[in-house]
Design a protein around this motif. Structure first.
Motif, PDB file in Angstrom:
ATOM      1  N   LEU A   1       9.203  -5.063  14.020  1.00  0.00           N
ATOM      2  CA  LEU A   1       9.181  -4.311  12.768  1.00  0.00           C
ATOM      3  C   LEU A   1       8.077  -3.266  12.901  1.00  0.00           C
ATOM      4  N   GLY A   2       8.405  -2.107  13.426  1.00  0.00           N
ATOM      5  CA  GLY A   2       7.378  -1.144  13.775  1.00  0.00           C
ATOM      6  C   GLY A   2       7.227   0.043  12.850  1.00  0.00           C
ATOM      7  N   THR A   3       8.096   0.148  11.860  1.00  0.00           N
ATOM      8  CA  THR A   3       8.013   1.283  10.944  1.00  0.00           C
ATOM      9  C   THR A   3       7.983   0.775   9.509  1.00  0.00           C
ATOM     10  N   LEU A   4       7.500   1.609   8.644  1.00  0.00           N
ATOM     11  CA  LEU A   4       7.486   1.242   7.226  1.00  0.00           C
ATOM     12  C   LEU A   4       8.908   1.006   6.732  1.00  0.00           C
ATOM     13  N   ALA A   5       9.840   1.837   7.141  1.00  0.00           N
ATOM     14  CA  ALA A   5      11.236   1.677   6.717  1.00  0.00           C
ATOM     15  C   ALA A   5      11.802   0.318   7.131  1.00  0.00           C
ATOM     16  N   SER A   6      11.350  -0.199   8.280  1.00  0.00           N
ATOM     17  CA  SER A   6      11.855  -1.495   8.757  1.00  0.00           C
ATOM     18  C   SER A   6      11.383  -2.671   7.906  1.00  0.00           C
ATOM     19  N   LEU A   7      10.413  -2.430   7.035  1.00  0.00           N
ATOM     20  CA  LEU A   7       9.882  -3.508   6.188  1.00  0.00           C
ATOM     21  C   LEU A   7      10.669  -3.680   4.886  1.00  0.00           C
ATOM     22  N   ARG A   8      11.570  -2.749   4.586  1.00  0.00           N
ATOM     23  CA  ARG A   8      12.348  -2.832   3.342  1.00  0.00           C
ATOM     24  C   ARG A   8      13.080  -4.170   3.271  1.00  0.00           C
ATOM     25  N   GLY A   9      12.902  -4.869   2.158  1.00  0.00           N
ATOM     26  CA  GLY A   9      13.570  -6.145   1.944  1.00  0.00           C
ATOM     27  C   GLY A   9      12.914  -7.330   2.628  1.00  0.00           C
ATOM     28  N   LYS A  10      11.826  -7.117   3.348  1.00  0.00           N
ATOM     29  CA  LYS A  10      11.153  -8.212   4.060  1.00  0.00           C
ATOM     30  C   LYS A  10      10.204  -8.962   3.125  1.00  0.00           C
ATOM     31  N   ARG A  11       9.857 -10.179   3.531  1.00  0.00           N
ATOM     32  CA  ARG A  11       8.931 -11.019   2.764  1.00  0.00           C
ATOM     33  C   ARG A  11       7.503 -10.543   3.004  1.00  0.00           C
ATOM     34  N   VAL A  12       6.788 -10.254   1.910  1.00  0.00           N
ATOM     35  CA  VAL A  12       5.430  -9.733   2.025  1.00  0.00           C
ATOM     36  C   VAL A  12       4.408 -10.796   1.640  1.00  0.00           C
ATOM     37  N   GLY A  13       3.295 -10.779   2.329  1.00  0.00           N
ATOM     38  CA  GLY A  13       2.164 -11.635   1.991  1.00  0.00           C
ATOM     39  C   GLY A  13       1.005 -10.778   1.513  1.00  0.00           C
ATOM     40  N   TRP A  14       0.607 -10.983   0.281  1.00  0.00           N
ATOM     41  CA  TRP A  14      -0.571 -10.307  -0.292  1.00  0.00           C
ATOM     42  C   TRP A  14      -1.724 -11.299  -0.280  1.00  0.00           C
ATOM     43  N   VAL A  15      -2.946 -10.809  -0.331  1.00  0.00           N
ATOM     44  CA  VAL A  15      -4.115 -11.685  -0.419  1.00  0.00           C
ATOM     45  C   VAL A  15      -4.220 -12.230  -1.839  1.00  0.00           C
ATOM     46  N   SER A  16      -4.487 -11.363  -2.796  1.00  0.00           N
ATOM     47  CA  SER A  16      -4.535 -11.717  -4.219  1.00  0.00           C
ATOM     48  C   SER A  16      -4.407 -10.429  -5.013  1.00  0.00           C
ATOM     49  N   ARG A  17      -4.109 -10.532  -6.275  1.00  0.00           N
ATOM     50  CA  ARG A  17      -3.936  -9.340  -7.118  1.00  0.00           C
ATOM     51  C   ARG A  17      -5.224  -8.542  -7.280  1.00  0.00           C
ATOM     52  N   GLU A  18      -6.366  -9.137  -6.996  1.00  0.00           N
ATOM     53  CA  GLU A  18      -7.654  -8.460  -7.120  1.00  0.00           C
ATOM     54  C   GLU A  18      -8.161  -7.893  -5.799  1.00  0.00           C
ATOM     55  N   SER A  19      -7.479  -8.156  -4.710  1.00  0.00           N
ATOM     56  CA  SER A  19      -7.933  -7.715  -3.393  1.00  0.00           C
ATOM     57  C   SER A  19      -7.658  -6.224  -3.204  1.00  0.00           C
ATOM     58  N   THR A  20      -8.697  -5.474  -2.848  1.00  0.00           N
ATOM     59  CA  THR A  20      -8.502  -4.046  -2.634  1.00  0.00           C
ATOM     60  C   THR A  20      -7.672  -3.788  -1.383  1.00  0.00           C
ATOM     61  N   SER A  21      -8.031  -4.414  -0.262  1.00  0.00           N
ATOM     62  CA  SER A  21      -7.320  -4.162   0.993  1.00  0.00           C
ATOM     63  C   SER A  21      -6.060  -4.999   1.139  1.00  0.00           C
ATOM     64  N   GLY A  22      -5.991  -6.120   0.443  1.00  0.00           N
ATOM     65  CA  GLY A  22      -4.862  -7.028   0.558  1.00  0.00           C
ATOM     66  C   GLY A  22      -3.886  -6.949  -0.595  1.00  0.00           C
ATOM     67  N   PHE A  23      -4.028  -5.909  -1.464  1.00  0.00           N
ATOM     68  CA  PHE A  23      -3.082  -5.749  -2.572  1.00  0.00           C
ATOM     69  C   PHE A  23      -3.140  -4.334  -3.166  1.00  0.00           C
ATOM     70  N   LEU A  24      -4.264  -3.961  -3.778  1.00  0.00           N
ATOM     71  CA  LEU A  24      -4.332  -2.710  -4.525  1.00  0.00           C
ATOM     72  C   LEU A  24      -4.057  -1.467  -3.682  1.00  0.00           C
ATOM     73  N   PHE A  25      -4.779  -1.292  -2.595  1.00  0.00           N
ATOM     74  CA  PHE A  25      -4.623  -0.085  -1.785  1.00  0.00           C
ATOM     75  C   PHE A  25      -3.300  -0.047  -1.023  1.00  0.00           C
ATOM     76  N   PRO A  26      -2.816  -1.163  -0.471  1.00  0.00           N
ATOM     77  CA  PRO A  26      -1.489  -1.104   0.159  1.00  0.00           C
ATOM     78  C   PRO A  26      -0.380  -0.738  -0.833  1.00  0.00           C
ATOM     79  N   ARG A  27      -0.458  -1.266  -2.030  1.00  0.00           N
ATOM     80  CA  ARG A  27       0.551  -0.928  -3.041  1.00  0.00           C
ATOM     81  C   ARG A  27       0.450   0.544  -3.437  1.00  0.00           C
TER      82      ARG A  27
END
Length: 174
Positions: free
Chosen positions: A13-39
């Motif tokens: 899975l090497g491109t952003l487009a390839s991630l469509r529909g995949k299962r995502v793991g976030w750190v927590s809703r308060e995590s800057t690098s593991g939630f806020l900034f990626p979103r």
């Protein structure tokens, strides 16, 4: 530092487009690098993070657990801080597990050093001066970089954290 969207290298899975529909793991809703900034990065690319990935995202609670979920195959992509993936002392997974960085966020300000309000102001000022002076001592900068991935401290300004405040407010309003 940065937030990364990472996959196992063997997942192909090497491109952003390839991630469509995949299962995502976030750190927590308060995590800057593991939630806020990626979103925010996804939104900047006109992708709704709640619709882009599979329903029912996984929340690991911390970077280690989120990366473990990726390694164990519980998620296809994980959002974590770069320092836990890049080679160095903070890397959380074994060096023989190859990861693929699919996307990177904008730069994220590091955490603040904050003191309780009952700490004497004179002590707080001495501590502030001491921390700021560490940036002027080369051996100390090297040790900070080696152990914490930083090379010193800067004075707090509200502007340095304006993006974080804005992204957190945006997530809470949804």
């Amino acid at each position: 530092y940065l937030g990364y969207l990472v996959t196992r290298a063997d997942a192909k899975l090497g491109t952003l487009a390839s991630l469509r529909g995949k299962r995502v793991g976030w750190v927590s809703r308060e995590s800057t690098s593991g939630f806020l900034f990626p979103r925010a990065m996804l939104r900047y690319r006109a992708l709704d993070p709640d619709k882009f990935f599979a329903p029912d995202p996984h929340f690991g609670g911390n970077h280690r657990a989120t990366l473990e979920a990726l390694v164990e195959g519980k998620v296809d992509v994980a959002a974590v801080a770069n320092s836990f993936v890049d080679p160095g002392p903070q890397r959380l997974i074994a060096d023989d597990i190859a990861l693929n960085v699919v996307a990177k966020t904008a730069r994220i300000p590091f955490d603040c050093v904050v003191l309780r309000s009952d700490i004497a102001r004179s002590y707080a000022l001495k501590l502030r001066t001491a921390l700021l002076s560490l940036s002027n001592h080369a051996p100390t900068r090297e040790k900070l970089a080696e152990t914490l991935g930083i090379n010193g401290f800067v004075p707090y300004t509200q502007q340095r954290y304006a993006d974080v405040t804005q992204l957190l407010a945006a997530e809470r309003s949804e």
